[in-house]
Design an enzyme around this catalytic site. Structure first.
Site, PDB file in Angstrom:
ATOM      1  N   GLY A 179      38.054  39.318 -35.465  1.00 55.34           N
ATOM      2  CA  GLY A 179      39.385  40.246 -35.362  1.00 55.34           C
ATOM      3  C   GLY A 179      39.073  41.859 -35.094  1.00 55.34           C
ATOM      4  O   GLY A 179      40.249  42.593 -34.861  1.00 55.34           O
ATOM      5  N   GLY A 203      36.379  45.103 -34.445  1.00 63.47           N
ATOM      6  CA  GLY A 203      34.988  45.853 -34.011  1.00 63.47           C
ATOM      7  C   GLY A 203      34.431  44.983 -32.777  1.00 63.47           C
ATOM      8  O   GLY A 203      35.135  44.565 -31.665  1.00 63.47           O
ATOM      9  N   LEU A 204      33.014  44.978 -32.689  1.00 65.97           N
ATOM     10  CA  LEU A 204      32.437  44.187 -31.817  1.00 65.97           C
ATOM     11  C   LEU A 204      32.772  42.590 -31.584  1.00 65.97           C
ATOM     12  O   LEU A 204      32.675  42.179 -30.526  1.00 65.97           O
ATOM     13  CB  LEU A 204      30.734  44.460 -31.915  1.00 65.97           C
ATOM     14  N   PHE A 262      26.991  48.379 -46.919  1.00 64.67           N
ATOM     15  CA  PHE A 262      27.375  49.670 -47.408  1.00 64.67           C
ATOM     16  C   PHE A 262      26.095  50.576 -47.713  1.00 64.67           C
ATOM     17  O   PHE A 262      25.111  49.933 -47.988  1.00 64.67           O
ATOM     18  CB  PHE A 262      28.360  49.672 -48.625  1.00 64.67           C
ATOM     19  N   SER A 307      24.439  47.259 -57.865  1.00 64.88           N
ATOM     20  CA  SER A 307      24.287  46.274 -58.900  1.00 64.88           C
ATOM     21  C   SER A 307      23.824  44.831 -58.395  1.00 64.88           C
ATOM     22  O   SER A 307      23.661  44.910 -57.208  1.00 64.88           O
ATOM     23  CB  SER A 307      25.626  45.880 -59.544  1.00 64.88           C
ATOM     24  N   TYR A 336      16.949  47.142 -37.637  1.00 68.57           N
ATOM     25  CA  TYR A 336      16.254  47.102 -38.918  1.00 68.57           C
ATOM     26  C   TYR A 336      15.886  45.935 -39.375  1.00 68.57           C
ATOM     27  O   TYR A 336      15.301  45.752 -40.639  1.00 68.57           O
ATOM     28  CB  TYR A 336      16.966  48.062 -39.869  1.00 68.57           C
ATOM     29  N   LYS A 341      19.544  40.515 -42.828  1.00 66.67           N
ATOM     30  CA  LYS A 341      19.459  40.366 -41.287  1.00 66.67           C
ATOM     31  C   LYS A 341      18.320  39.585 -41.171  1.00 66.67           C
ATOM     32  O   LYS A 341      18.065  38.989 -39.749  1.00 66.67           O
ATOM     33  CB  LYS A 341      19.715  41.671 -40.656  1.00 66.67           C
ATOM     34  N   PRO A 393      22.061  45.372 -31.624  1.00 66.78           N
ATOM     35  CA  PRO A 393      22.777  46.394 -30.796  1.00 66.78           C
ATOM     36  C   PRO A 393      22.262  47.580 -31.793  1.00 66.78           C
ATOM     37  O   PRO A 393      22.205  47.728 -32.982  1.00 66.78           O
ATOM     38  CB  PRO A 393      24.296  46.178 -31.158  1.00 66.78           C
TER      39      PRO A 393
HETATM   40  N1  COA Z   1      28.056  51.049 -52.896  1.00 67.92           N
HETATM   41  C1  COA Z   1      27.663  50.217 -54.063  1.00 67.92           C
HETATM   42  N2  COA Z   1      27.946  49.352 -54.438  1.00 67.92           N
HETATM   43  C2  COA Z   1      29.372  48.604 -53.731  1.00 67.92           C
HETATM   44  C3  COA Z   1      29.989  49.077 -52.972  1.00 67.92           C
HETATM   45  C4  COA Z   1      29.377  50.377 -52.239  1.00 67.92           C
HETATM   46  N3  COA Z   1      29.617  51.267 -51.254  1.00 67.92           N
HETATM   47  N4  COA Z   1      31.012  48.586 -52.273  1.00 67.92           N
HETATM   48  C5  COA Z   1      31.014  47.517 -53.142  1.00 67.92           C
HETATM   49  N5  COA Z   1      29.902  47.629 -53.863  1.00 67.92           N
HETATM   50  C6  COA Z   1      29.714  46.426 -55.149  1.00 67.92           C
HETATM   51  C7  COA Z   1      30.594  46.314 -55.951  1.00 67.92           C
HETATM   52  O1  COA Z   1      30.725  47.401 -57.204  1.00 67.92           O
HETATM   53  C8  COA Z   1      30.569  44.917 -56.411  1.00 67.92           C
HETATM   54  O2  COA Z   1      29.387  44.868 -57.495  1.00 67.92           O
HETATM   55  P1  COA Z   1      29.992  44.849 -59.090  1.00 67.92           P
HETATM   56  O3  COA Z   1      30.723  43.707 -59.267  1.00 67.92           O
HETATM   57  O4  COA Z   1      28.652  44.810 -59.691  1.00 67.92           O
HETATM   58  O5  COA Z   1      30.755  46.018 -59.422  1.00 67.92           O
HETATM   59  C9  COA Z   1      29.987  44.232 -55.310  1.00 67.92           C
HETATM   60  O6  COA Z   1      29.641  45.416 -54.561  1.00 67.92           O
HETATM   61  C10 COA Z   1      31.055  43.482 -54.596  1.00 67.92           C
HETATM   62  O7  COA Z   1      32.103  44.225 -54.336  1.00 67.92           O
HETATM   63  P2  COA Z   1      33.493  43.648 -54.044  1.00 67.92           P
HETATM   64  O8  COA Z   1      34.464  44.804 -53.399  1.00 67.92           O
HETATM   65  O9  COA Z   1      33.903  42.683 -55.032  1.00 67.92           O
HETATM   66  O10 COA Z   1      32.881  42.900 -52.705  1.00 67.92           O
HETATM   67  P3  COA Z   1      33.614  42.098 -51.544  1.00 67.92           P
HETATM   68  O11 COA Z   1      32.874  40.571 -51.750  1.00 67.92           O
HETATM   69  O12 COA Z   1      35.140  41.917 -51.523  1.00 67.92           O
HETATM   70  O13 COA Z   1      33.311  42.831 -50.217  1.00 67.92           O
HETATM   71  C11 COA Z   1      31.810  43.773 -48.710  1.00 67.92           C
HETATM   72  C12 COA Z   1      31.967  43.247 -50.331  1.00 67.92           C
HETATM   73  C13 COA Z   1      30.497  44.124 -48.402  1.00 67.92           C
HETATM   74  C14 COA Z   1      32.109  43.012 -47.618  1.00 67.92           C
HETATM   75  C15 COA Z   1      32.920  45.026 -48.776  1.00 67.92           C
HETATM   76  O14 COA Z   1      32.095  46.300 -48.717  1.00 67.92           O
HETATM   77  C16 COA Z   1      33.685  45.118 -47.323  1.00 67.92           C
HETATM   78  O15 COA Z   1      34.695  44.358 -47.253  1.00 67.92           O
HETATM   79  N6  COA Z   1      33.162  45.533 -46.296  1.00 67.92           N
HETATM   80  C17 COA Z   1      33.981  45.708 -45.045  1.00 67.92           C
HETATM   81  C18 COA Z   1      33.349  44.936 -44.181  1.00 67.92           C
HETATM   82  C19 COA Z   1      32.009  45.254 -43.565  1.00 67.92           C
HETATM   83  O16 COA Z   1      31.226  46.107 -44.389  1.00 67.92           O
HETATM   84  N7  COA Z   1      31.522  45.164 -42.433  1.00 67.92           N
HETATM   85  C20 COA Z   1      30.223  45.429 -41.820  1.00 67.92           C
HETATM   86  C21 COA Z   1      30.493  46.413 -41.042  1.00 67.92           C
HETATM   87  S1  COA Z   1      28.715  46.872 -40.331  1.00 67.92           S
END
Ligand code: COA
Length: 294
Positions: A27, A29-30, A108, A116, A158, A173, A199
């Site tokens: 839905g 980005g790429l 992230f 954590s 990476y 990955k 990519p």
């Molecule tokens: N840095 C450090 N820890 C992080 C973080 C950050 N930027 N973002 C989330 N976390 C931790 C949270 O604190 C949590 O840990 P905890 O329960 O011990 O506190 C854990 O990660 C899960 O976080 P939560 O928000 O519940 O995760 P989620 O399962 O809803 O979503 C991701 C996790 C990674 C998918 C979310 O960052 C996200 O939606 N990202 C957008 C999509 C994305 O990253 N696409 C890839 C692009 S390259």
């Protein structure tokens, strides 16, 4: 005149006519760019994501612009039951599935010691387990039905160089890439091909708002980081993805194609920083280093 061939469609317009492709995270980005291109090549495309409203909007917009058939489904790839249900729903709507793009990811930037355990799991579960769930779900279906299929993973350079500050993603990955190579060997006998793309920097709204590309860190001096001196265009990535999924690449399996303008090699080569030495400095260096002619 600048060559813009790479921004044009590469494959014949009917390359995917009669085929159904599933794109996870299709839905945005790429994932969206690849889905859109597959639709223009005649595929029926099912996109899935965690947020139904996002995939629904994208599917509707893509169907309108391409005239193709796009289906949106809610699916968290971490949950194997949701993945199974997603593939069943696609088959109900479109019939047999011919290809899968494992594109959904989570990432992230964070010093590893600050993560954590749950943060580590969140990324690994999406990137590695999600890829495994989708690959296994469709692979079993293809093997049971005796039909071939093609799978494409969106990887990263990476996955083999490793990278600090994105360790869960790098680990996941790398695992997903080894799965591609392992299954390419194991499932070749079923006519199932698995490949990957790594990519470099392709501008996307989502990833760039969270992960600033290293190419921009020193004021955007791209040519120092990317030998070809530019970011990627979505169409050239879509061209490569479509080719690797299509029957045109019927003899390619287990491959990972890097599409990064040479960026990872620039970072890897021990002496590549010498790019910054200008011509006068080279004159001085060579005068000092070269032995005098006999
Ligand atoms: N840095 C450090 N820890 C992080 C973080 C950050 N930027 N973002 C989330 N976390 C931790 C949270 O604190 C949590 O840990 P905890 O329960 O011990 O506190 C854990 O990660 C899960 O976080 P939560 O928000 O519940 O995760 P989620 O399962 O809803 O979503 C991701 C996790 C990674 C998918 C979310 O960052 C996200 O939606 N990202 C957008 C999509 C994305 O990253 N696409 C890839 C692009 S390259």
């Amino acid at each position: 005149m600048t060559n813009t061939r790479h921004t044009q469609s590469m494959l014949p317009p009917d390359s995917f006519r009669g085929q159904t492709i599933v794109v996870t995270g299709g839905g945005t980005g790429l994932g969206r760019s690849m889905s859109q291109y597959l639709l223009t090549l005649g595929a029926k495309v099912a996109i899935c994501g965690r947020r139904l409203e996002v995939v629904e909007r994208a599917a509707q917009e893509m169907a309108e612009t391409t005239g193709g058939e796009a289906l949106a489904l809610k699916c968290d790839v971490r949950q194997s039951e949701e993945v199974e249900a997603m593939f069943s729903a696609v088959s109900e709507q479109f019939g047999r599935v011919h290809g899968l793009i494992n594109n959904a990811a989570g990432n992230f930037i964070c010093p590893t010691e600050r993560l954590s355990y749950n943060a580590f799991n969140a990324v690994v579960d999406i990137v590695l387990k999600g890829t495994y769930n989708c690959t296994l779900a469709i692979g079993k279906r293809w093997i049971d039905a005796g039909t071939p299929g093609a799978i494409l993973n969106i990887s990263t350079t990476y996955a083999w160089t490793g990278s600090g500050y994105v360790v869960p993603s790098a680990v996941a990955k790398a695992g997903a890439l080894i799965m591609v190579r392992s299954l390419a060997s194991e499932w070749g006998k079923y006519g199932i091909r698995l490949n990957a793309i790594a990519p470099g920097s392709f501008p996307t709204e989502g990833a760039w708002s969270r992960l600033k590309p290293p190419e921009l860190e020193d004021g955007g001096n791209l040519s120092q980081k990317v030998p070809l001196g530019r970011f990627g265009e979505h169409q050239e990535l879509a061209n490569l993805a479509a080719y690797l999924l299509s029957d045109f690449s019927a003899y390619i399996t287990g491959a990972c194609v890097t599409i990064d303008g040479g960026a990872w090699l620039r970072g890897a080569g021990q002496f590549n920083a010498l790019e910054r030495v200008d011509s006068e400095q080279w004159d001085a260096l060579q005068a000092a280093m070269k032995p005098p002619k006999k």
